[in-house]
Structures are given as structure tokens and as C-alpha cells.
Scaffold this active site. Structure first.
Site, mmCIF file in Angstrom:
data_model
loop_
_atom_site.group_PDB
_atom_site.id
_atom_site.type_symbol
_atom_site.label_atom_id
_atom_site.label_comp_id
_atom_site.label_asym_id
_atom_site.label_seq_id
_atom_site.Cartn_x
_atom_site.Cartn_y
_atom_site.Cartn_z
ATOM 1 N N TYR A 168 -7.570 9.746 5.407
ATOM 2 C CA TYR A 168 -7.736 8.346 5.219
ATOM 3 C C TYR A 168 -6.189 7.652 4.698
ATOM 4 O O TYR A 168 -5.813 8.172 3.794
ATOM 5 C CB TYR A 168 -8.876 7.995 4.351
ATOM 6 C CG TYR A 168 -9.091 6.520 4.290
ATOM 7 C CD1 TYR A 168 -9.227 5.615 5.354
ATOM 8 C CD2 TYR A 168 -8.677 5.763 2.967
ATOM 9 C CE1 TYR A 168 -9.625 4.179 5.387
ATOM 10 C CE2 TYR A 168 -8.914 4.443 3.164
ATOM 11 C CZ TYR A 168 -9.460 3.459 4.071
ATOM 12 O OH TYR A 168 -9.657 2.222 4.129
ATOM 13 N N LYS A 210 -3.643 2.788 -5.964
ATOM 14 C CA LYS A 210 -4.334 3.570 -7.071
ATOM 15 C C LYS A 210 -3.844 3.409 -8.313
ATOM 16 O O LYS A 210 -3.469 2.512 -8.930
ATOM 17 C CB LYS A 210 -5.116 4.703 -6.822
ATOM 18 C CG LYS A 210 -5.996 4.541 -5.183
ATOM 19 C CD LYS A 210 -6.844 5.568 -4.839
ATOM 20 C CE LYS A 210 -7.612 5.053 -3.682
ATOM 21 N NZ LYS A 210 -7.516 5.477 -2.400
ATOM 22 N N ASP A 257 1.523 10.398 2.106
ATOM 23 C CA ASP A 257 0.491 9.526 1.423
ATOM 24 C C ASP A 257 0.054 10.048 0.052
ATOM 25 O O ASP A 257 -1.079 10.665 -0.004
ATOM 26 C CB ASP A 257 -0.611 9.045 2.721
ATOM 27 C CG ASP A 257 -1.553 7.966 2.056
ATOM 28 O OD1 ASP A 257 -1.172 7.433 0.892
ATOM 29 O OD2 ASP A 257 -2.308 7.542 2.744
HETATM 30 C C1 LIG Z 1 -7.355 4.667 -1.227
HETATM 31 C C2 LIG Z 1 -6.502 5.367 -0.261
HETATM 32 C C3 LIG Z 1 -5.705 4.699 0.840
HETATM 33 C C4 LIG Z 1 -6.098 2.706 1.033
HETATM 34 O O1 LIG Z 1 -5.557 2.167 -0.395
HETATM 35 P P1 LIG Z 1 -6.517 0.733 -0.455
HETATM 36 O O2 LIG Z 1 -5.798 0.334 -1.616
HETATM 37 O O3 LIG Z 1 -7.817 0.872 -0.394
HETATM 38 O O4 LIG Z 1 -5.906 -0.158 0.893
HETATM 39 C C5 LIG Z 1 -4.559 4.974 1.515
HETATM 40 N N1 LIG Z 1 -4.285 6.347 1.601
HETATM 41 C C6 LIG Z 1 -4.994 7.222 0.716
HETATM 42 C C7 LIG Z 1 -4.769 8.373 0.511
HETATM 43 C C8 LIG Z 1 -6.017 6.650 0.002
HETATM 44 O O5 LIG Z 1 -6.818 7.231 -0.884
#
Ligand SMILES: *Cc1c(COP(=O)(O)O)cnc(C)c1O
Length: 431
Positions: A146, A269, A241
Site C-alpha cells: 500500500y 506515521k 516507501d
Molecule cells: C500508511 C501508509 C501510506 C499512506 O500514508 P497516509 O498518511 O495514510 O496517507 C503509504 N505507504 C505506506 C507503506 C503506509 O503504510
């Protein structure tokens, strides 16, 4: 002992009238496990308290950011101090400089960093930058990873090793998804094949260096190294990411743990310490293309917001003190060891796993290496387990395909209580 959720139920019913599905982000609705999500009134340390007065030991921690736990006194004090001077200026502040320097200190691959407001914004911007820098259009992502909800990353996992993008959601134009190539996680051969076919048009490979949005799935030995090699060979960028893994798999992120040097990294996060923050950064040569030093446009009214910078900086500072990160890792390992003893005692074939401060438990006998094998997990058993844990005051993320998070505010006593609860909950879930 049924949980009294009557006030949560009333609030959820009212919310469903005025908010899509009653929530501002889909996973919060508990659809994967059923039932009513507790409406949370406050948090303190490793616990959250709902509007019906139930207390839970929290292993979701706002989906990862709260690595110090709820309301860490230093974070609260720093926020109050910043708050008293104003919430936003839309002009540069010293806090942003300190945050950039902090990120660069933590990750050798990052020379220049831009703050944004969410992980979604971070990956969207990094992909735009990669396309501009390479003057290519296609992006490889992995099925089950994701990267936020912007158009080019909302692409359905197709059958077969590689699949040219088909939108995963109505409203995503086919053209936006067409540039996305989806490949199975850990399938380095699939990546090599895609590069053979489309090599000169692939701008970047974006990957969760530890996949943590389909449950916890570790990279197989050589996978990340292979991605680094193939992208270099073909002049494409490697984007890690680390929105979830940053300051979670190791203090310096998964790239420190595995010793990989990506071109660009995205953050979110933990970097916001519970306030809305994202960031992307990397090599100076690439990042210098971002406006206003270069032509790639990307902006944000509230980017680098003082409150957000304060929460993030204070969180990273406290987390970086000697012994703190190691303590959270030790607590995570204690939990996983305890869970595995329980699973053995109950003669169950499943095993929990962890890396850094993240943990996961799949209810499957398959070795989970990608999305397809993750999907073999028994989601019915997970739902029963989840509710049995909730009734015992343990709050897990409400899906088999999410990871667990540990914080500095947890203690051995809470971890051991969680293991004891898990034994009862599993017995109950198995019927
Ligand atoms: C949570 C997440 C996102 C998206 O971040 P948001 O602050 O919810 O937009 C993107 N990449 C990874 C790996 C994530 O865990």
C-alpha cells in the site's frame, strides 16, 4: 463477559448518517472483523479508553505513529509550548530546518528532504519526481503493498507474474493506472522480466522494504538487493516507501536494517508523532528538481506545520535516546515469543513473527511471502480472535492483514497480560 459498547453503537449509528460508513478512513469501520468500532475518548501511555469506559492495551497506536505511546509527557509539553506561539504561519520556521537535519542524520541515503502532510502525499510526490527525473512514465509496484490512495497506486493485483495496471477503484481513470506495473512481492524474476519488456520506460520501482499492509511479510534474502541492482542497471529509481517501516524496523528504517541505499525514501506515521505529517527525500541531484529549486511542482499550505514538526521532532528525539528503541524491540520479541509458546501449547500450526517494533500473526500454515499466500489466512478465525481479545481489553488492528505495533509506553507486565489474554482468546475463537 460481553463488552458494553452502547454509547459507541449510538455514535456509530449517528456517524453513518453524516460520514461515509461512519468513519474518515475505511479500516476504522471494523468491516473486516464485524461489529461496532469502539469510539475512543482518550489515550494515556499504552492504553486507550472508549466512550463506554472500556480500557484497552493498544497495539494499533493510530496505525503506527505513536511509538512513544499516547500523550508522552515530553511530546505534550513541547506541543503546548509551540501551540502558545501560533499554529501555522505559511512561512519558513527553524523547526522545519531541525526536522530536515534530524531525518538526514537518521538516514544516510537522504541528503535533502521535503515535508508534506501524509504518506499518500509523500509517495505521490516521489513518483512524480521519479518520472520527471528519468523522463519515463511507468512505475513498478508490488501486489499487496500500500502506498496511499492516489490514482496511480490504486491498482488491482492481477493474476500472473506481471500485470499492466487496471484501476482498483471506480473513479481512477484507466490512463492513471495504465502506467503501473504490478508484480508479486518477493518476485525478483518478475521484476527482471518487466524490465526486459519495458525497461527503457520504467521510471521507478516503489516498494515497502518490509511489507506491512498485507500482514507482516518479510523480504526474502536477496530481494531488496536485487531491486537495487536491477534499477541501477536500467537507470530507474528505487523508492523505499518507509511510511510504515521508518523508525519502526530500525531507528534508521528498513534501509538501515538491510543495508540498502535507495534513491528516494518516503516517510509518514512515526515522523509525525501522531500529527499529520509525511515527507520524501533522497539524493541531492534528484531532490534539487523539486520546486522552487527545480521544475517539479509540489506544495502544501500546511506543510512543515509547527505543531506537526514539534510532535515529530520530539518523538524522534526521545526515541533516539540510548536504549529506547532497543527496549521497544525487546518488548516486541517478548510478545512474539509468548504468543508462540501459547500457539505451541494449543497445538496450533501458526507462528507469530516480528521485525524491529512490528509484529504479525497469520492464521495459515502456508509460508507467507506475498499477497496470494497471505490471502490463505483464516479470516474467520482472526475475527473471532480479534473480538475475544477486545473483550479482554486488548486492542489489535481490526484485520488479519494489518500488523501490530509496540510502543515505549508498554511494559513487560502489559505484554505478559496480552499473552495470557491471547491464550484465552484463542481457545474461545477455536470454540
Ligand atoms: C500508511 C501508509 C501510506 C499512506 O500514508 P497516509 O498518511 O495514510 O496517507 C503509504 N505507504 C505506506 C507503506 C503506509 O503504510
Amino acid at each position: 463477559m460481553p463488552l458494553d459498547l452502547s454509547r459507541s453503537q449510538a455514535l456509530f449509528a449517528a456517524s453513518q448518517e453524516v460520514i461515509p460508513g461512519g468513519v474518515n478512513s475505511p479500516v476504522r469501520a471494523f468491516r473486516a472483523v464485524g461489529g461496532t468500532p469502539p469510539f475512543i475518548e482518550r489515550g494515556a501511555g499504552c492504553r486507550i479508553y472508549d466512550v463506554d469506559g472500556n480500557a484497552y492495551i493498544d497495539y494499533c497506536l493510530s496505525w503506527g505513529p505513536l511509538i512513544l505511546g499516547h500523550c508522552h509527557p515530553e511530546v505534550v509539553a513541547a506541543l503546548q509550548e509551540t501551540l502558545s506561539r501560533g499554529t501555522s504561519f505559511g512561512a519558513p520556521t527553524e523547526l522545519e530546518l531541525r526536522m530536515a537535519q534530524k531525518v538526514i542524520d537518521c538516514l544516510p541515503s537522504v541528503e535533502v528532504v521535503r515535508m508534506v502532510n501524509s504518506g499518500t502525499e509523500a509517495t505521490m510526490s516521489a513518483i512524480r519526481l521519479a518520472r520527471a527525473y528519468t523522463r519515463r512514465s511507468k512505475v513498478i509496484k508490488f501486489i499487496g503493498c500500500y502506498h496511499g490512495h492516489h490514482d496511480s497506486m490504486l491498482v488491482r493485483a492481477g493474476s500472473g507474474a506481471t500485470d499492466l495496471g487496471v484501476p482498483d477503484s471506480p473513479g481512477v481513470p484507466a490512463a492513471a493506472a495504465a502506467g503501473t506495473i504490478s508484480i508479486r512481492y518477493n518476485d525478483l524474476e518478475g521484476v527482471e522480466a518487466a524490465f526486459r519488456e519495458y525497461g527503457s520506460d520504467i521510471a521507478a520501482v516503489i516498494v515497502e522494504p518490509v511489507a506491512a499492509n498485507m500482514g507482516l511479510v518479510l523480504p526474502q534474502p536477496g530481494f531488496l538487493e536485487g531491486l537495487r541492482r536491477v534499477t541501477r542497471e536500467h537507470g530507474a529509481l528505487l523508492i523505499f516507501d518507509e511510511v510504515l517501516t521508518g523508525w519502526r524496523v530500525a531507528y534508521g528504517g528498513a534501509q538501515a536494517h538491510f543495508g540498502i541505499d535507495p534513491d528516494l525514501t518516503t516517510f509518514g506515521k512515526v515522523i509525525g508523532g501522531g500529527l499529520p505529517v509525511g515527507a520524501y527525500g533522497g539524493k541531492r541531484e534528484i531532490m534539487s528538481m523539486v520546486a522552487p529549486s527545480g521544475p517539479v511542482y509540489q506544495a502544501g499550505t500546511l506543510s512543515g506545520n509547527p505543531l506537526a514538526m514539534t510532535a515529530g521532532l520530539t518523538t524522534l528525539e526521545v526515541l533516539g535516546r540510548p536504549g529506547n528503541f532497543e527496549r521497544i524491540v525487546a518488548l516486541t520479541e517478548r510478545l512474539v515469543a509468548g504468543l508462540n509458546q501459547v500457539l505451541e501449547r494449543l497445538d496450533l500450526p501458526y507462528r507469530a513473527a516480528s521485525i524491529g517494533t512490528l509484529f504479525g500473526l497469520f492464521f495459515t500454515t502456508e509460508r507467507v511471502v506475498d499477497y496470494e499466500t497471505a490471502l490463505t489466512a483464516d479470516t474467520g478465525l482472526f475475527s473471532r480472535y480479534h473480538h475475544a481479545m477486545l473483550r479482554r481489553g486488548i486492542y489489535l488492528a481490526p484485520s488479519q492483514f494489518e500488523v501490530g505495533f509496540m510502543s515505549l509506553a508498554h511494559t513487560e507486565a502489559e505484554v505478559d497480560a496480552t499473552v495470557a489474554a491471547a491464550e484465552e482468546a484463542l481457545r474461545e475463537a477455536l470454540g
